[in-house]
Design a protein around this motif. Structure first.
Motif, short mmCIF file in Angstrom:
data_model
loop_
_atom_site.label_atom_id
_atom_site.label_comp_id
_atom_site.label_asym_id
_atom_site.label_seq_id
_atom_site.Cartn_x
_atom_site.Cartn_y
_atom_site.Cartn_z
N ASP A 23 0.83 -1.21 0.00
CA ASP A 23 0.00 0.00 0.00
C ASP A 23 0.87 1.26 0.00
O ASP A 23 0.59 2.21 -0.72
N ILE A 60 2.34 1.79 -3.46
CA ILE A 60 1.33 2.32 -4.38
C ILE A 60 1.20 3.83 -4.16
O ILE A 60 1.15 4.61 -5.12
N GLN A 61 1.14 4.24 -2.91
CA GLN A 61 1.04 5.67 -2.61
C GLN A 61 2.25 6.44 -3.12
O GLN A 61 2.12 7.54 -3.67
N GLU A 102 4.20 5.59 -5.62
CA GLU A 102 4.13 5.64 -7.09
C GLU A 102 3.13 6.70 -7.58
O GLU A 102 3.33 7.29 -8.63
N LYS A 103 2.08 6.94 -6.80
CA LYS A 103 1.09 7.96 -7.15
C LYS A 103 1.58 9.37 -6.79
O LYS A 103 0.93 10.35 -7.15
N GLY A 104 2.67 9.44 -6.02
CA GLY A 104 3.16 10.75 -5.58
C GLY A 104 2.57 11.19 -4.25
O GLY A 104 2.76 12.33 -3.83
N ASP A 105 1.86 10.30 -3.59
CA ASP A 105 1.26 10.60 -2.28
C ASP A 105 2.26 10.31 -1.16
O ASP A 105 2.06 9.40 -0.34
#
Length: 126
Positions: A92, A95-96, A98-101
């Motif tokens: 998780d 994923i964050q 990779e999204k820039g979060d």
């Protein structure tokens, strides 16, 4: 405090090769046979995760703290199942990232550390 801060600094600078390395390390989670192997892979993941923060001394401190935790808590982690489920939280987080979060990823990490601490302290026997 150290690890979420390290992640906030490092995550925006992680390269695609770093992300690929993190994914490969996560894939090892299901193939490791001993608690020690799992702990070693877990640290490899975090080492790559924090590698781009640009603060070698901070990374050194985190590594020394990790070694001490493994030394004393590895049997407890194994007993309460901490090691068997670290992968999903880390997926998780990835994923964050990779999204820039990056802030959310650091918060996910902080929550994971807190929940792990609660589980371990609850099962400590004095």
């Amino acid at each position: 405090m150290l690890e979420p801060s390290a992640l906030k600094r490092s995550a925006p600078r992680l390269t695609s090769d770093d992300i690929d390395s993190l994914k490969k390390i996560l894939a090892l989670q299901t193939s490791t046979s001993t608690a020690f192997d799992t702990a070693a892979n877990h640290w490899k993941f975090h080492q790559v995760l924090y590698s781009r923060m640009g603060r070698s001394r901070t990374l050194e401190i985190i590594e020394k703290l990790n070694l001490q935790l493994v030394r004393y808590l590895l049997p407890i982690w194994a007993a309460v199942g901490v090691q068997s489920n670290w992968g999903q939280t880390h997926k998780d987080m990835l994923i964050q990232i990779e999204k820039g979060d990056h802030i959310d990823a650091a918060e996910e990490l902080r929550n994971d550390i807190e929940q792990t601490m609660i589980r371990v302290v609850k099962d400590l026997s004095f």
